[in-house]
Enzyme design. Structure first.
Site, PDB file in Angstrom:
ATOM      1  N   CYS A   1      12.596  11.194   7.712  1.00 16.90           N
ATOM      2  CA  CYS A   1      12.171  10.838   9.576  1.00 16.90           C
ATOM      3  C   CYS A   1      13.210  11.030  10.127  1.00 16.90           C
ATOM      4  O   CYS A   1      13.896  10.315  11.187  1.00 16.90           O
ATOM      5  CB  CYS A   1      11.777   9.302   9.284  1.00 16.90           C
ATOM      6  SG  CYS A   1      13.106   8.020   8.331  1.00 16.90           S
TER       7      CYS A   1
ATOM      8  N   GLU B   1       9.320   0.835  10.769  1.00 17.84           N
ATOM      9  CA  GLU B   1      10.445   2.082  10.917  1.00 17.84           C
ATOM     10  C   GLU B   1      10.041   3.044  10.730  1.00 17.84           C
ATOM     11  O   GLU B   1       8.924   3.646   9.668  1.00 17.84           O
ATOM     12  CB  GLU B   1      11.054   2.601   9.709  1.00 17.84           C
ATOM     13  CG  GLU B   1      12.315   2.900   9.334  1.00 17.84           C
ATOM     14  CD  GLU B   1      12.164   4.877   8.492  1.00 17.84           C
ATOM     15  OE1 GLU B   1      11.592   5.746   9.276  1.00 17.84           O
ATOM     16  OE2 GLU B   1      12.097   4.875   7.976  1.00 17.84           O
TER      17      GLU B   1
ATOM     18  N   LYS C   1       0.967  -1.054  -0.026  1.00 20.88           N
ATOM     19  CA  LYS C   1       0.175   0.029  -0.272  1.00 20.88           C
ATOM     20  C   LYS C   1       0.844   1.276   0.206  1.00 20.88           C
ATOM     21  O   LYS C   1       1.735   1.257   0.605  1.00 20.88           O
ATOM     22  CB  LYS C   1      -0.799   0.019   1.582  1.00 20.88           C
ATOM     23  CG  LYS C   1      -2.176   0.690   1.344  1.00 20.88           C
ATOM     24  CD  LYS C   1      -3.040   1.922   2.429  1.00 20.88           C
ATOM     25  CE  LYS C   1      -1.888   2.680   3.285  1.00 20.88           C
ATOM     26  NZ  LYS C   1      -1.720   3.923   3.432  1.00 20.88           N
TER      27      LYS C   1
ATOM     28  N   GLU D   1       8.474  15.924  16.436  1.00 18.90           N
ATOM     29  CA  GLU D   1       8.871  15.982  15.059  1.00 18.90           C
ATOM     30  C   GLU D   1       8.184  16.550  14.556  1.00 18.90           C
ATOM     31  O   GLU D   1       6.904  16.098  14.119  1.00 18.90           O
ATOM     32  CB  GLU D   1       8.909  14.116  14.466  1.00 18.90           C
ATOM     33  CG  GLU D   1       9.542  13.787  13.400  1.00 18.90           C
ATOM     34  CD  GLU D   1       9.312  13.005  12.999  1.00 18.90           C
ATOM     35  OE1 GLU D   1      10.248  12.180  11.823  1.00 18.90           O
ATOM     36  OE2 GLU D   1       8.174  12.322  12.979  1.00 18.90           O
TER      37      GLU D   1
END
Length: 582
Positions: free
Chosen positions: A378, A344, A268, A480
């Site tokens: 990331c 991750e 996906k 973040e």
């Protein structure tokens, strides 16, 4: 609107709110409700209640970058199972852009007929409608993968190697086309997509092609008259969910090792950037992979991703994305068939700049670590700790460097310095999220040195932004941001910096800048992170394992370690008896 539909809309809204999108989630919820009311779609059973199950196409919604596929093109003759609807060409020509789902080796419409829009971040215009996979489509993809697994899992390593190399060759052949669509759909500058993303993507497929015929077990001596050996067997059908920041590269990180081992896949892509993933499906078929080995779905997290995570016939799920969603995936896997999980996840990676560092080198590392891909990375160096002796110099040079960055139209291909250009954020939701963090930084007292505002009246551009004199309690220091916002903090002693760096809930990456090799290595060993950079940042290679500690993930991708995610280790013990010699 039906009860089931209302529940689905509420679920989407709750999910987005959990991810911190706030007012954007409310706006999106209104958009969803309006769309569903107009089309009268049902989301609970995977079927459309109107148009006999066919999707409703908007008129004039396609970006000027696209033109409708012409009759008589060579692609009409190549695969006659697909009709022309949902296939588009860009100005560069080449492989077609698909908008349907890739299931069982064919491009098919979603069973419900539902679609979603994918948007050009440079100007906010709609590129096209893409089929939206529902639970029924996930079931169909899993059936196709299950059907293909027995034969694919027993193919030889050289056979899988050659197919992966063929896929890499096709991507090389069509890299300009892929880079163009990646730029259009994600906002990534064309030259960045071409010279960074595509280069790493192709190398990843070739790297794992080299492993396909080298996956082997071991023999080990045990007590008694027995032969003991191990086999590395493909784990089965793998669900793979990839993010929007590096669509082609993250897809390669998932597909390549799984295919090398012999797994079949239900992949996906992100609903924000679905187009290049489907183009890879086209190339997979052209390369000669058997039908059903790779199935590619377009859809969101709460519906499509949830269906994959909870599917009882999927043996493993691999996910790259936020920590919050990673928790949901683990929960779904645990509540169903206890499928294996690789994650991750997010990061807030520290970069420590010591007094004895080469300041120009440290500034360059910080700029690359933070501003690459518009800050949407990331492992971005989201916290930069600078020692007292070079603090003012570092801030001054960092601001000077940031002000030279150029906001560009992603589709322009004349920009050669890929480290000095920046595209828009991927969509309005992400734009609003980053701008809120900038507002928080100002409100909490961080010193705004540059940027801090919208970069253009069109599209989702944000000026390269630097906050200095940031303190640990501030949101911009703890959370973040995932945008072009550099956070600089002062420290006195290295032990203090290491302690502060490790205090975060994240542990994806870290960096240390110093001319003292012994100090660098000692610091690297003390930092709690999956990857530590010394006098550099954002260096990636298919051979180097990648992953995080703490809430930044579970497991490692890339290198030989990436193969471990996709095989089960079987032990075989054979009674040999006593040898007899005539």
């Amino acid at each position: 609107m039906s009860k089931d539909l209302a529940e689905s809309v509420a679920m989407i809204h709750k999910f987005l709110k959990q991810q911190g999108y706030g007012d954007s989630a409310k706006a999106l919820r209104r958009d969803f409700k309006k769309m569903f009311d107009e089309e009268d779609f049902s989301v609970s059973n995977g079927h459309s209640s109107g148009s006999n199950g066919r999707r409703v196409k908007r008129k004039g919604s396609f970006s000027s970058q696209f033109r409708k596929k012409s009759k008589g093109s060579d692609f009409n003759d190549t695969f006659d199972d697909d009709d022309d609807e949902g296939v588009f060409e860009t100005k560069r020509g080449g492989i077609p852009i698909q908008t349907k789902l890739f299931i069982g080796g064919k491009f098919v419409e979603s069973a419900s007929g539902r679609t979603f829009e994918t948007v050009n971040p440079a100007d906010g215009s709609v590129i096209c409608d893409v089929d939206w996979a529902q639970k029924g489509d996930v079931n169909a993809a899993v059936r196709a993968a299950r059907k293909a697994f027995p034969s694919w899992s027993t193919t030889t390593g050289p056979y899988r190697r050659d197919l992966l190399l063929k896929l890499a060759d096709l991507m090389e052949k069509h890299k300009e086309r892929l880079a163009e669509v990646e730029a259009l759909d994600s906002g990534k500058p064309y030259q960045v997509a071409l010279n960074l993303d595509l280069v790493l993507t192709i190398k990843c497929y070739r790297y794992y092609a080299g492993w396909a015929d080298k996956i082997m077990g071991e023999t080990m001596p045990i007590e008694g008259k027995y032969l003991c050996y191990t086999r590395k067997e493909p784990i089965g059908v793998c669900g793979q969910i990839t993010p929007w920041n590096f669509p082609l590269l993250m897809q390669a990180w998932k597909l390549a090792p799984a295919l090398a081992v012999g797994c079949t896949i239900v992949h996906k892509s992100s609903e924000k950037t679905p187009l290049t993933a489907l183009m890879v499906g086209y190339l997979i078929r052209e390369a000669g992979f058997p039908a059903g080995v790779v199935n590619i779905l377009s859809g969101d997290g709460p519906i499509t991703g949830e269906a994959i995570s909870r599917h009882p016939k999927i043996d493993k799920v691999a996910f790259t994305g936020s920590t919050g969603v990673g928790r949901l995936i683990m929960k779904a896997a645990a509540e169903t068939n206890l499928k294996k999980v690789t994650l991750e996840l997010g990061g807030k990676s520290p970069l420590i700049v010591c007094d004895d560092a080469d300041v120009d080198q440290a500034v360059a590392a910080g700029q690359l670590g933070l501003f690459i891909n518009s800050g949407q990375c990331c492992i971005a160096s989201g916290r930069i700790y600078v020692q007292d002796g070079v603090y003012d110099e570092y801030v001054r040079k960092a601001v000077k460097f940031a002000k030279k960055r150029k906001l560009v139209d992603p589709m322009e291909d004349g920009h050669k310095d890929i480290l000095a250009i920046q595209g828009p954020q991927v969509d309005k939701m992400q734009f609003d999220r980053v701008m809120k963090y900038i507002k928080d930084g100002k409100r909490e007292g961080a010193r705004l040195c540059c940027g801090g505002a919208r970069g253009s009246s069109n599209g989702y551009y944000i000026q390269p932004t630097i906050f200095a004199d940031v303190e640990e309690h501030m949101k911009v220091a703890r959370e973040e941001i995932f945008g072009p916002v550099m956070v600089i903090m002062r420290f006195s002693s290295l032990e203090e910096a290491i302690k502060r760096a490790n205090k975060s809930e994240f542990g994806l990456g870290a960096g240390i800048m110093t001319k003292d090799t012994a100090k660098a290595l000692a610091t690297a060993h003390k930092l709690n992170a999956g990857t530590v950079y010394v006098n550099c940042y954002n260096v990636f290679d298919a051979s180097a394992p990648f992953g995080g500690t703490k809430t930044s993930g579970i497991g490692r991708e890339l290198g030989p370690y990436g193969l471990q995610n996709y095989y089960e280790l079987k032990t075989v013990i054979v009674e040999t008896g006593s040898a007899k010699f005539d």
